[in-house]
Write an enzyme that holds these catalytic residues in place. Structure first.
Site, PDB file in Angstrom:
ATOM      1  N   ASP A 219      37.694  47.055  44.224  1.00 15.58           N
ATOM      2  CA  ASP A 219      37.255  47.067  42.825  1.00 15.58           C
ATOM      3  C   ASP A 219      35.730  47.077  42.753  1.00 15.58           C
ATOM      4  O   ASP A 219      35.136  47.803  41.943  1.00 15.58           O
ATOM      5  CB  ASP A 219      37.767  45.836  42.078  1.00 15.58           C
TER       6      ASP A 219
ATOM      7  N   ASP B  76      44.211  40.887  44.920  1.00 11.78           N
ATOM      8  CA  ASP B  76      42.900  40.477  44.430  1.00 11.78           C
ATOM      9  C   ASP B  76      42.620  39.074  44.926  1.00 11.78           C
ATOM     10  O   ASP B  76      43.554  38.289  45.135  1.00 11.78           O
ATOM     11  CB  ASP B  76      42.854  40.515  42.903  1.00 11.78           C
TER      12      ASP B  76
END
Length: 163
Positions: free
Chosen positions: A141, A126
């Site tokens: 995401d 991330d």
């Protein structure tokens, strides 16, 4: 039921969007890993968005902390379901939405299957941090959340799932 040109067109859109999202996701993640130190934020787009490399062992928004293997299985099942469903949609719009979801799911699944600490328990990369103490996320995401939001809006507007 015969294969028509419109079915092929929808299938191409579905697969092209999925491949584009999953590929872009992996390219960006590899660039982030190569250029950032874990946990050290870098301003991006002024101070509005920051890039910060973190490794995530949970689902989106840190749900299910430490359950990477479970999300790997769930993602694989979801990807297979979309591979079945995607070519059966009845409009290019629904094909793009399904491709967006598949690309996002596949992007994070690749991490879970190929990154450390190992197959099925790999950590998801991330890197996007926005204000308001929002969890750090990635392109995959975003694709998953955007496709889910569009599906909810379309169904709320009375449209049948898949067209």
């Amino acid at each position: 039921m015969p294969v028509t040109k419109s079915k092929i067109t929808r299938a191409v859109w579905f697969l092209a969007v999925a491949v584009a999202i999953a590929s872009a996701d992996q390219v960006i993640k590899n660039a982030v890993i190569a250029s950032l130190q874990p946990g050290i934020p870098q301003d991006f787009i002024g101070g509005l968005v920051r890039l910060v490399l973190v490794y995530n062992d949970s689902a989106a928004f840190s749900i299910g902390f430490g359950q990477t293997w479970f999300f790997a299985i769930l993602s694989a099942v979801a990807a297979l379901a979309l591979l079945w469903f995607g070519p059966r949609v009845r409009s290019i719009g629904w094909a793009v939405i399904a491709g967006l979801a598949l690309g996002g799911i596949t992007g994070n699944l690749i991490d879970r299957l190929t990154r450390a600490p190992g197959f099925g328990s790999g950590l998801v990369v991330d890197y996007i941090q926005i204000p308001f103490n929002f969890p750090i996320f990635n392109l995959a995401d975003s694709a998953i959340c955007v496709s889910a939001a569009i599906v909810i809006i379309q169904i709320a507007r009375g449209r049948k799932l898949g067209g």
